[in-house]
Design a protein around this motif. Structure first.
Motif, PDB file in Angstrom:
ATOM      1  N   SER A  18      -5.612  -0.366   1.675  1.00  0.00           N
ATOM      2  CA  SER A  18      -4.708  -0.514   0.532  1.00  0.00           C
ATOM      3  C   SER A  18      -4.821  -1.913  -0.057  1.00  0.00           C
ATOM      4  O   SER A  18      -4.816  -2.081  -1.290  1.00  0.00           O
ATOM      5  CB  SER A  18      -3.262  -0.241   0.961  1.00  0.00           C
ATOM      6  N   ALA A  19      -4.933  -2.921   0.800  1.00  0.00           N
ATOM      7  CA  ALA A  19      -5.108  -4.292   0.299  1.00  0.00           C
ATOM      8  C   ALA A  19      -6.389  -4.413  -0.509  1.00  0.00           C
ATOM      9  O   ALA A  19      -6.403  -5.047  -1.575  1.00  0.00           O
ATOM     10  CB  ALA A  19      -5.108  -5.270   1.466  1.00  0.00           C
ATOM     11  N   ALA A  20      -7.464  -3.807  -0.021  1.00  0.00           N
ATOM     12  CA  ALA A  20      -8.732  -3.870  -0.747  1.00  0.00           C
ATOM     13  C   ALA A  20      -8.599  -3.224  -2.111  1.00  0.00           C
ATOM     14  O   ALA A  20      -9.035  -3.784  -3.142  1.00  0.00           O
ATOM     15  CB  ALA A  20      -9.828  -3.185   0.067  1.00  0.00           C
ATOM     16  N   TRP A  21      -8.009  -2.038  -2.152  1.00  0.00           N
ATOM     17  CA  TRP A  21      -7.842  -1.341  -3.425  1.00  0.00           C
ATOM     18  C   TRP A  21      -6.961  -2.147  -4.376  1.00  0.00           C
ATOM     19  O   TRP A  21      -7.290  -2.311  -5.564  1.00  0.00           O
ATOM     20  CB  TRP A  21      -7.244   0.042  -3.174  1.00  0.00           C
ATOM     21  N   ASN A  22      -5.854  -2.676  -3.871  1.00  0.00           N
ATOM     22  CA  ASN A  22      -4.955  -3.437  -4.737  1.00  0.00           C
ATOM     23  C   ASN A  22      -5.572  -4.748  -5.210  1.00  0.00           C
ATOM     24  O   ASN A  22      -5.297  -5.195  -6.329  1.00  0.00           O
ATOM     25  CB  ASN A  22      -3.629  -3.681  -4.019  1.00  0.00           C
ATOM     26  N   LEU A  23      -6.396  -5.360  -4.381  1.00  0.00           N
ATOM     27  CA  LEU A  23      -7.107  -6.559  -4.842  1.00  0.00           C
ATOM     28  C   LEU A  23      -8.031  -6.222  -6.006  1.00  0.00           C
ATOM     29  O   LEU A  23      -8.112  -6.980  -6.985  1.00  0.00           O
ATOM     30  CB  LEU A  23      -7.898  -7.182  -3.695  1.00  0.00           C
ATOM     31  N   THR A  24      -8.721  -5.091  -5.926  1.00  0.00           N
ATOM     32  CA  THR A  24      -9.609  -4.724  -7.043  1.00  0.00           C
ATOM     33  C   THR A  24      -8.797  -4.465  -8.311  1.00  0.00           C
ATOM     34  O   THR A  24      -9.264  -4.756  -9.420  1.00  0.00           O
ATOM     35  CB  THR A  24     -10.464  -3.494  -6.709  1.00  0.00           C
ATOM     36  N   GLY A 336       1.880  -5.445  12.581  1.00  0.00           N
ATOM     37  CA  GLY A 336       3.182  -5.240  13.204  1.00  0.00           C
ATOM     38  C   GLY A 336       4.046  -4.234  12.469  1.00  0.00           C
ATOM     39  O   GLY A 336       5.264  -4.402  12.365  1.00  0.00           O
ATOM     40  N   PHE A 337       3.466  -3.140  12.007  1.00  0.00           N
ATOM     41  CA  PHE A 337       4.202  -2.224  11.130  1.00  0.00           C
ATOM     42  C   PHE A 337       5.178  -1.315  11.865  1.00  0.00           C
ATOM     43  O   PHE A 337       5.991  -0.624  11.239  1.00  0.00           O
ATOM     44  CB  PHE A 337       3.229  -1.445  10.245  1.00  0.00           C
ATOM     45  N   SER A 338       5.120  -1.290  13.166  1.00  0.00           N
ATOM     46  CA  SER A 338       6.174  -0.681  13.988  1.00  0.00           C
ATOM     47  C   SER A 338       6.452   0.781  13.639  1.00  0.00           C
ATOM     48  O   SER A 338       7.591   1.252  13.734  1.00  0.00           O
ATOM     49  CB  SER A 338       7.470  -1.509  13.868  1.00  0.00           C
ATOM     50  N   GLY A 339       5.417   1.483  13.192  1.00  0.00           N
ATOM     51  CA  GLY A 339       5.568   2.893  12.874  1.00  0.00           C
ATOM     52  C   GLY A 339       5.941   3.195  11.442  1.00  0.00           C
ATOM     53  O   GLY A 339       6.114   4.359  11.066  1.00  0.00           O
ATOM     54  N   HIS A 340       6.040   2.183  10.576  1.00  0.00           N
ATOM     55  CA  HIS A 340       6.484   2.393   9.200  1.00  0.00           C
ATOM     56  C   HIS A 340       5.380   2.175   8.168  1.00  0.00           C
ATOM     57  O   HIS A 340       5.634   2.189   6.973  1.00  0.00           O
ATOM     58  CB  HIS A 340       7.671   1.472   8.902  1.00  0.00           C
ATOM     59  N   GLY A 341       4.152   1.974   8.630  1.00  0.00           N
ATOM     60  CA  GLY A 341       3.101   1.520   7.725  1.00  0.00           C
ATOM     61  C   GLY A 341       2.681   2.515   6.674  1.00  0.00           C
ATOM     62  O   GLY A 341       2.334   2.131   5.558  1.00  0.00           O
ATOM     63  N   PHE A 342       2.686   3.815   6.987  1.00  0.00           N
ATOM     64  CA  PHE A 342       2.182   4.794   6.023  1.00  0.00           C
ATOM     65  C   PHE A 342       3.012   4.812   4.756  1.00  0.00           C
ATOM     66  O   PHE A 342       2.496   4.669   3.651  1.00  0.00           O
ATOM     67  CB  PHE A 342       2.137   6.191   6.648  1.00  0.00           C
ATOM     68  N   LYS A 343       4.317   4.981   4.906  1.00  0.00           N
ATOM     69  CA  LYS A 343       5.170   5.209   3.743  1.00  0.00           C
ATOM     70  C   LYS A 343       5.263   3.999   2.813  1.00  0.00           C
ATOM     71  O   LYS A 343       5.601   4.147   1.645  1.00  0.00           O
ATOM     72  CB  LYS A 343       6.571   5.643   4.193  1.00  0.00           C
ATOM     73  N   ILE A 344       4.970   2.796   3.347  1.00  0.00           N
ATOM     74  CA  ILE A 344       5.040   1.598   2.508  1.00  0.00           C
ATOM     75  C   ILE A 344       3.653   1.038   2.195  1.00  0.00           C
ATOM     76  O   ILE A 344       3.546  -0.013   1.557  1.00  0.00           O
ATOM     77  CB  ILE A 344       5.914   0.502   3.150  1.00  0.00           C
ATOM     78  N   SER A 345       2.596   1.728   2.591  1.00  0.00           N
ATOM     79  CA  SER A 345       1.254   1.146   2.474  1.00  0.00           C
ATOM     80  C   SER A 345       0.841   0.777   1.046  1.00  0.00           C
ATOM     81  O   SER A 345       0.194  -0.261   0.857  1.00  0.00           O
ATOM     82  CB  SER A 345       0.207   2.059   3.116  1.00  0.00           C
ATOM     83  N   PRO A 346       1.190   1.557   0.011  1.00  0.00           N
ATOM     84  CA  PRO A 346       0.835   1.093  -1.335  1.00  0.00           C
ATOM     85  C   PRO A 346       1.466  -0.254  -1.674  1.00  0.00           C
ATOM     86  O   PRO A 346       0.803  -1.147  -2.234  1.00  0.00           O
ATOM     87  CB  PRO A 346       1.355   2.208  -2.246  1.00  0.00           C
ATOM     88  N   ALA A 347       2.743  -0.407  -1.318  1.00  0.00           N
ATOM     89  CA  ALA A 347       3.439  -1.667  -1.608  1.00  0.00           C
ATOM     90  C   ALA A 347       2.926  -2.804  -0.743  1.00  0.00           C
ATOM     91  O   ALA A 347       2.901  -3.965  -1.178  1.00  0.00           O
ATOM     92  CB  ALA A 347       4.941  -1.494  -1.418  1.00  0.00           C
ATOM     93  N   VAL A 348       2.514  -2.493   0.491  1.00  0.00           N
ATOM     94  CA  VAL A 348       1.928  -3.534   1.343  1.00  0.00           C
ATOM     95  C   VAL A 348       0.664  -4.079   0.697  1.00  0.00           C
ATOM     96  O   VAL A 348       0.463  -5.300   0.628  1.00  0.00           O
ATOM     97  CB  VAL A 348       1.609  -2.972   2.744  1.00  0.00           C
ATOM     98  N   GLY A 349      -0.181  -3.184   0.215  1.00  0.00           N
ATOM     99  CA  GLY A 349      -1.406  -3.637  -0.453  1.00  0.00           C
ATOM    100  C   GLY A 349      -1.125  -4.497  -1.666  1.00  0.00           C
ATOM    101  O   GLY A 349      -1.794  -5.503  -1.911  1.00  0.00           O
TER     102      GLY A 349
END
Length: 395
Positions: A18-24, A336-349
């Motif tokens: 997601s970070a790679a995509w958002n950087l582009t 350290g996403f503690s099980g929450h990474g999927f649902k917030i991954s677009p915003a994380v990127g």
């Protein structure tokens, strides 16, 4: 060093891709993602894929609701469908947590979450097979549901590649290179190096030793979590995700008609080695799942286990991620996403891209300071102001 890139990302899971995509999308296309195995092969591939915005931490609620735009419009934004099923999401609480639920819902709405309180009769229509008499209040998110984390990571990676990024699989990173207090690139396991203006560390639990080599303590522990798939024995029809904060379980439908069961009681951790843990549910887990499901769905007398598996959470002391600049200049951490990474991954990127390009978040609802690396040493943990009794990690 040869070759070199503007940004090297360590980790090809949800957050790294997601970070790679958002950087582009921000115009930074000279990006190299280094994935030690294959895209989505770590914790991403074991995600239960719940999509919800129900968080007491407002910045997390904002990240989750802003991420819905990508899940709902994946074909347009990512070029492919990603297996998102917008079934809706229900959370039910007992009497001790009614006030916390209502206060949390108000805070969620303040940052744009589409959520409301509904009564038991409405939930009975949504989940006819569920026993509801021990719940005292419910919340409903019509835009919630579940998705496919593995397909989503693949879609991020493919979209990033089309925009000019490079995704290298079978490319384990052995060391983050630092000179004069600044990250200058990475050394790969084969001894070769890639120079970089910025390094993004998004390797889940494998981030810890890479930082420890530079004297940085990222307080992540690995917790093994088990998932059980149930054949309900009847056609349930279209039902929403149910987060049960009385029995401390969550269930969601599968497209096949099965039910996915997960445990929401994280009070007793199950430490694991992310490289060697068992992929099977224990007998104790199966017994716990049977007891909880029998209580919540007493009419499903013909239900039976069809399969099970286990995954690992990379858990911080406050069960919230680190998305932050580090004490090493030019090194950004997303772990350290503690099980929450999927649902917030677009915003994380998006937040990672903001930190790389501008050094700060562009969304006032999502202050980067909430997720700063230094909060643990400062003893200023990121906690919900509306915690649930007996289910604090749910937030």
């Amino acid at each position: 060093m040869s070759p070199a890139a503007d940004v090297v990302i360590i980790g090809g899971g949800l957050e790294g891709t997601s970070a790679a995509w958002n950087l582009t999308r921000r115009g930074v296309t000279d990006v190299v993602v280094c994935e030690r195995a294959t895209v989505g092969s770590g914790g991403t591939g074991k995600s239960s894929g719940i999509v919800r915005c129900h968080y007491g931490v407002s910045s997390l609620a904002a990240m989750a609701t802003s991420s819905l735009e990508v899940f709902e419009n994946a074909a347009e934004l990512l070029g492919t469908e990603i297996g998102f099923h917008q079934t809706g999401y229900v959370v039910g609480v007992g009497e001790p947590n009614v006030d916390a639920l209502r206060t949390s819902l108000a805070a969620q709405r303040a940052v744009g979450v589409d959520t409301e309180e509904i009564d038991a009769s409405a939930v009975a229509t949504l989940w006819p097979a569920a026993r509801l008499d021990d719940f005292a209040a419910f919340a409903w998110e019509r835009r919630g549901g579940y998705g496919d984390a593995y397909s989503t990571a693949q879609a991020y990676a493919a979209a990033a590649r089309r925009a000019g990024a490079t995704v290298r699989q079978g490319c384990p990173v052995a060391q983050i290179l630092v000179a004069g207090g600044r990250a200058t690139g990475v050394r790969l396991a084969d001894g070769s190096t890639i120079g970089a203006g910025t390094v993004v560390l998004a390797a889940g639990p494998w981030s810890v030793p890479l930082l420890a080599a530079h004297g940085l303590d990222l307080p992540i522990t690995v917790h093994r979590e088990e998932i059980v798939l149930i054949d309900p024995g009847v056609d349930l029809g279209v039902v929403p995700v149910l987060s049960d904060l009385v029995s401390l379980q969550y269930v969601r439908p599968e497209a096949s008609g099965a039910i996915l069961f997960g445990n929401s009681d994280l009070s007793v951790p199950s430490p694991a080695d992310p490289d060697t843990y068992s992929n099977q549910a224990t007998e104790a887990c199966l017994e716990r799942a049977a007891a909880k499901l029998s209580h919540r769905f007493p009419g499903l007398t013909g239900a039976g286990v069809t399969s099970c598996y286990a995954g690992c959470y990379d858990v911080t002391p406050d069960f919230n991620p680190v998305i932050s600049a580090s004490p090493i200049e030019g090194l950004i951490i997303a772990a350290g996403f503690s099980g929450h990474g999927f649902k917030i991954s677009p915003a994380v990127g998006r937040l990672v891209a903001d930190l790389v390009v501008d050094g700060h978040s562009h969304d006032p609802r999502i202050p980067a300071s909430d997720f700063r690396f230094t909060r643990f040493a400062e003893n200023d943990l990121l906690r919900s102001p509306h915690p649930y009794v007996g289910a604090g990690e749910m937030r």
